[in-house]
Write a protein that holds these residues in place. Structure first.
Motif, PDB file in Angstrom:
ATOM      1  N   MET A  98     -20.021  -3.429  -9.651  1.00  0.00           N
ATOM      2  CA  MET A  98     -18.882  -2.678  -9.157  1.00  0.00           C
ATOM      3  C   MET A  98     -17.877  -3.632  -8.519  1.00  0.00           C
ATOM      4  N   ALA A  99     -16.624  -3.180  -8.408  1.00  0.00           N
ATOM      5  CA  ALA A  99     -15.575  -4.024  -7.853  1.00  0.00           C
ATOM      6  C   ALA A  99     -15.680  -4.078  -6.330  1.00  0.00           C
ATOM      7  N   ILE A 100     -15.611  -5.276  -5.808  1.00  0.00           N
ATOM      8  CA  ILE A 100     -15.484  -5.479  -4.374  1.00  0.00           C
ATOM      9  C   ILE A 100     -14.138  -6.161  -4.202  1.00  0.00           C
ATOM     10  N   ALA A 101     -13.176  -5.412  -3.735  1.00  0.00           N
ATOM     11  CA  ALA A 101     -11.811  -5.920  -3.762  1.00  0.00           C
ATOM     12  C   ALA A 101     -10.993  -5.363  -2.616  1.00  0.00           C
ATOM     13  N   THR A 102      -9.981  -6.130  -2.235  1.00  0.00           N
ATOM     14  CA  THR A 102      -8.969  -5.655  -1.313  1.00  0.00           C
ATOM     15  C   THR A 102      -7.817  -5.084  -2.140  1.00  0.00           C
ATOM     16  N   VAL A 103      -7.624  -3.765  -2.029  1.00  0.00           N
ATOM     17  CA  VAL A 103      -6.546  -3.083  -2.730  1.00  0.00           C
ATOM     18  C   VAL A 103      -5.646  -2.448  -1.683  1.00  0.00           C
ATOM     19  N   ASN A 104      -4.397  -2.820  -1.672  1.00  0.00           N
ATOM     20  CA  ASN A 104      -3.457  -2.297  -0.686  1.00  0.00           C
ATOM     21  C   ASN A 104      -3.148  -0.834  -1.008  1.00  0.00           C
ATOM     22  N   PRO A 105      -3.588   0.108  -0.153  1.00  0.00           N
ATOM     23  CA  PRO A 105      -3.366   1.525  -0.459  1.00  0.00           C
ATOM     24  C   PRO A 105      -1.912   1.958  -0.348  1.00  0.00           C
ATOM     25  N   ALA A 106      -1.073   1.126   0.256  1.00  0.00           N
ATOM     26  CA  ALA A 106       0.350   1.456   0.342  1.00  0.00           C
ATOM     27  C   ALA A 106       1.084   1.176  -0.960  1.00  0.00           C
ATOM     28  N   THR A 107       0.473   0.324  -1.821  1.00  0.00           N
ATOM     29  CA  THR A 107       1.124  -0.043  -3.081  1.00  0.00           C
ATOM     30  C   THR A 107       0.235   0.138  -4.297  1.00  0.00           C
ATOM     31  N   GLY A 108      -1.077   0.202  -4.078  1.00  0.00           N
ATOM     32  CA  GLY A 108      -2.022   0.248  -5.192  1.00  0.00           C
ATOM     33  C   GLY A 108      -2.306  -1.116  -5.783  1.00  0.00           C
ATOM     34  N   GLU A 109      -1.778  -2.167  -5.175  1.00  0.00           N
ATOM     35  CA  GLU A 109      -1.925  -3.526  -5.709  1.00  0.00           C
ATOM     36  C   GLU A 109      -3.259  -4.129  -5.283  1.00  0.00           C
ATOM     37  N   THR A 110      -3.976  -4.714  -6.251  1.00  0.00           N
ATOM     38  CA  THR A 110      -5.195  -5.449  -5.949  1.00  0.00           C
ATOM     39  C   THR A 110      -4.816  -6.835  -5.455  1.00  0.00           C
ATOM     40  N   LEU A 111      -5.180  -7.138  -4.212  1.00  0.00           N
ATOM     41  CA  LEU A 111      -4.780  -8.392  -3.593  1.00  0.00           C
ATOM     42  C   LEU A 111      -5.797  -9.502  -3.816  1.00  0.00           C
ATOM     43  N   THR A 126      -5.080  -2.952   8.222  1.00  0.00           N
ATOM     44  CA  THR A 126      -3.975  -2.136   7.709  1.00  0.00           C
ATOM     45  C   THR A 126      -3.768  -2.361   6.219  1.00  0.00           C
ATOM     46  N   VAL A 127      -3.814  -3.596   5.787  1.00  0.00           N
ATOM     47  CA  VAL A 127      -3.609  -3.903   4.375  1.00  0.00           C
ATOM     48  C   VAL A 127      -4.788  -3.410   3.532  1.00  0.00           C
ATOM     49  N   GLU A 128      -5.997  -3.436   4.094  1.00  0.00           N
ATOM     50  CA  GLU A 128      -7.168  -3.027   3.311  1.00  0.00           C
ATOM     51  C   GLU A 128      -7.332  -1.518   3.212  1.00  0.00           C
ATOM     52  N   MET A 129      -7.053  -0.792   4.318  1.00  0.00           N
ATOM     53  CA  MET A 129      -7.325   0.652   4.247  1.00  0.00           C
ATOM     54  C   MET A 129      -6.176   1.539   4.739  1.00  0.00           C
ATOM     55  N   GLY A 130      -5.049   0.960   5.124  1.00  0.00           N
ATOM     56  CA  GLY A 130      -3.852   1.751   5.319  1.00  0.00           C
ATOM     57  C   GLY A 130      -3.582   2.323   6.685  1.00  0.00           C
ATOM     58  N   LYS A 131      -4.439   2.050   7.684  1.00  0.00           N
ATOM     59  CA  LYS A 131      -4.155   2.629   8.997  1.00  0.00           C
ATOM     60  C   LYS A 131      -2.886   2.008   9.586  1.00  0.00           C
ATOM     61  N   PRO A 132      -2.096   2.778  10.337  1.00  0.00           N
ATOM     62  CA  PRO A 132      -0.898   2.229  10.964  1.00  0.00           C
ATOM     63  C   PRO A 132      -1.234   1.007  11.811  1.00  0.00           C
ATOM     64  N   ILE A 133      -0.374   0.021  11.810  1.00  0.00           N
ATOM     65  CA  ILE A 133      -0.647  -1.244  12.482  1.00  0.00           C
ATOM     66  C   ILE A 133      -0.892  -1.041  13.973  1.00  0.00           C
ATOM     67  N   THR A 134      -0.206  -0.084  14.583  1.00  0.00           N
ATOM     68  CA  THR A 134      -0.429   0.169  16.008  1.00  0.00           C
ATOM     69  C   THR A 134      -1.849   0.656  16.261  1.00  0.00           C
ATOM     70  N   ALA A 135      -2.371   1.490  15.367  1.00  0.00           N
ATOM     71  CA  ALA A 135      -3.742   1.974  15.492  1.00  0.00           C
ATOM     72  C   ALA A 135      -4.742   0.850  15.236  1.00  0.00           C
ATOM     73  N   ALA A 136      -4.410  -0.047  14.325  1.00  0.00           N
ATOM     74  CA  ALA A 136      -5.302  -1.166  14.030  1.00  0.00           C
ATOM     75  C   ALA A 136      -5.427  -2.093  15.234  1.00  0.00           C
ATOM     76  N   ARG A 137      -4.314  -2.347  15.922  1.00  0.00           N
ATOM     77  CA  ARG A 137      -4.382  -3.172  17.128  1.00  0.00           C
ATOM     78  C   ARG A 137      -5.250  -2.499  18.192  1.00  0.00           C
ATOM     79  N   ALA A 138      -5.089  -1.195  18.342  1.00  0.00           N
ATOM     80  CA  ALA A 138      -5.884  -0.459  19.327  1.00  0.00           C
ATOM     81  C   ALA A 138      -7.366  -0.513  18.976  1.00  0.00           C
ATOM     82  N   GLU A 139      -7.675  -0.473  17.690  1.00  0.00           N
ATOM     83  CA  GLU A 139      -9.078  -0.547  17.273  1.00  0.00           C
ATOM     84  C   GLU A 139      -9.685  -1.899  17.644  1.00  0.00           C
ATOM     85  N   ALA A 140      -8.956  -2.970  17.424  1.00  0.00           N
ATOM     86  CA  ALA A 140      -9.459  -4.295  17.781  1.00  0.00           C
ATOM     87  C   ALA A 140      -9.703  -4.389  19.287  1.00  0.00           C
TER      88      ALA A 140
END
Length: 463
Positions: A1-14, A70-84
């Motif tokens: 199976m694919a193990i990949a970083t796909v940007n959910p904001a664009t659908g692009e496989t990074l 944020t790039v991997e799963m799309g959460k807003p950057i402000t929420a990502a900082r709070a999570e860290a």
């Protein structure tokens, strides 16, 4: 199976990653087992020093790991900082409190004598390597809330993270290594779900913890049960948000919006079913719908974005099916109900409010993992409880009332792992977290969480 970083904001496989093969998995399992034999004898002071160092490094890395999430799963950057920041806080909390939480317990002396012993006590000893199967929605927090107590208790950890957040998974393994934890103490396994059973059945794996979907929980629990291994499961949720006539309505509405769309609506403990007394239902529905409709949907890296994309294309498809089924069965869409026209790329879905929900609709029984809210009018407190409990899930609940009798009844009768009164469900290191019914079993966080993966050993002595 694919193990990949796909940007959910664009659908692009990074970037794509090679999965670990059998030899690499074996090497890491063996390292976890061998390291445990030594690491379990380290002092709490030494473990705390390492855990605080990991927290310091996480603080230093906060902006980079926030952008990664944020790039991997799309959460807003402000929420990502709070999570860290929340993860670093939890690490320090367990560094400060683990020794006290796992202190020896001494029965009453009269009971010791009655047992025939001269002395007796209970000791908490670590179990061994713990397999953690973790989801993508809080890719840092879900892991840390397991890893911090498990490592402070003297266990070692093996992380099988969701396959769409490999960069975050690899970061976590590297974080604990850089902090100075012994090699093999915490490792990431880049494997697909099909490889989990073999790891779990390995005799060197002592126990497992899983946060994720009900089907995933059933699968892991079945294998662990066959192997007679301890598990902790935190599964889905369809949390009720009950609003009674005495509630502070403006606060209840404002909090309701956050409770529904936090993490783009992809949270097990997000409020999903809004159960409102008929005396205030029309007012609540109007205010809530207007507020949901006013949210900014957009690029999650933009500081002004309220709601970003869903993490996966399949997740959006699943959400659309639930909404479409409800509409076909007679539900009314008060706002949203589809994809935003100005976002042709990426996996976006508009904040949505539905009313006219009936028990025959799928959305009444299934979890909505996205920014979709359902409204239910009720005539009294007893009906509110009945609607809230009419769910296969029982993770948490939210109650808005200033009536003491209401609070007492809700605390007594709601089938949930938590009751949050006049506030939004949230997790904190000092409070146990988990659910009942199909939301899983066992507890994370607090003293309850750190003791889940310990052997409570009775020491009975005569001189």
């Amino acid at each position: 199976m694919a193990i990949a970083t796909v940007n959910p904001a664009t659908g692009e496989t990074l970037r794509t990653y090679d999965a670990h093969g059998e030899e690499e998995v074996e090497r890491r399992v063996a390292a976890a087992h061998e390291t445990f034999r030594r690491y379990r004898t380290t002092s709490f002071a030494e473990r705390a020093r390492l855990m605080r160092r990991a927290a310091d490094l996480l603080d230093e890395d906060a902006e980079d790991i926030a952008r990664t999430m944020t790039v991997e799963m799309g959460k807003p950057i402000t929420a990502a900082r709070a999570e860290a920041a929340k993860c670093a806080k939890a690490m320090r909390w367990y560094a400060d409190h683990a020794e006290g939480l796992l202190a020896d317990e001494y029965p009453a002396q009269a009971d010791v004598r009655d047992s025939g012993a001269d002395a007796a006590r209970v000791l908490y000893r670590p179990l061994g390597p713990i397999l953690a199967v973790m989801p993508w929605n809080f890719p840092l927090w879900q892991v840390v809330r397991f890893a911090a107590p498990a490592l402070m208790a003297g266990n070692t950890g093996l992380l099988k993270h969701a396959s769409n957040v490999p960069r975050t998974a690899l970061y976590l393994g590297d974080l604990f290594r850089r902090a100075g934890f012994p090699e093999g103490c915490f490792q990431t396994l880049l494997i697909g779900s099909g490889a989990v059973e073999a790891v779990l059945r390995d005799r060197r794996i002592a126990a497992a913890t899983l946060t994720g979907s009900e089907p995933a929980g059933r699968s892991v629990a079945a294998v662990a049960g066959d192997e007679v291994k301890k598990t902790v499961l935190e599964l889905g949720g369809s949390d009720p948000y009950i609003v009674m006539p005495s509630a502070d309505l403006p606060r209840a509405v404002k909090t309701a919006v956050t409770a529904r769309v936090q993490n783009n609506g992809q949270s097990c403990i997000a409020a999903k079913r809004f159960i409102v007394h008929t005396d205030v239902y029309d007012d609540f529905a109007e205010r809530f719908t207007a507020a949901m409709n006013a949210l900014t949907v957009g690029d999650p890296l933009d500081e002004s974005t309220d709601v970003g994309p869903l993490a996966t294309e399949q997740g959006r498809n699943d959400l659309e099916e639930l909404v479409d089924d409800a509409v076909r069965e007679g539900a009314t869409v008060l706002c949203g109900g589809g994809r935003p026209e100005d976002r042709p790329h990426g996996w976006y879905y508009l904040p949505t409010v539905l009313t006219g929900i009936t028990p025959g609709m799928r959305i009444h029984r299934e979890e909505t993992f996205g920014p979709v809210a359902t409204l239910y009018p009720v005539s009294d407190v007893e009906e509110a409880v009945a609607v809230a409990n009419d769910s296969p899930f029982g993770l948490s609940s939210n109650v808005w009332t200033r009536d003491r009798a209401d609070v007492d009844l809700f605390v007594r009768d709601l089938e949930a792992g938590g009751v949050f009164v006049n506030g939004m469900t949230a997790s904190h290191p000092a409070l146990p977290f988990g659910g009942v019914k199909r939301s899983g079993y066992g507890r994370e966080l607090s003293g309850h969480g750190i003791r889940e993966f310990c052997n409570a050993t009775t020491l009975w002595q005569r001189t």
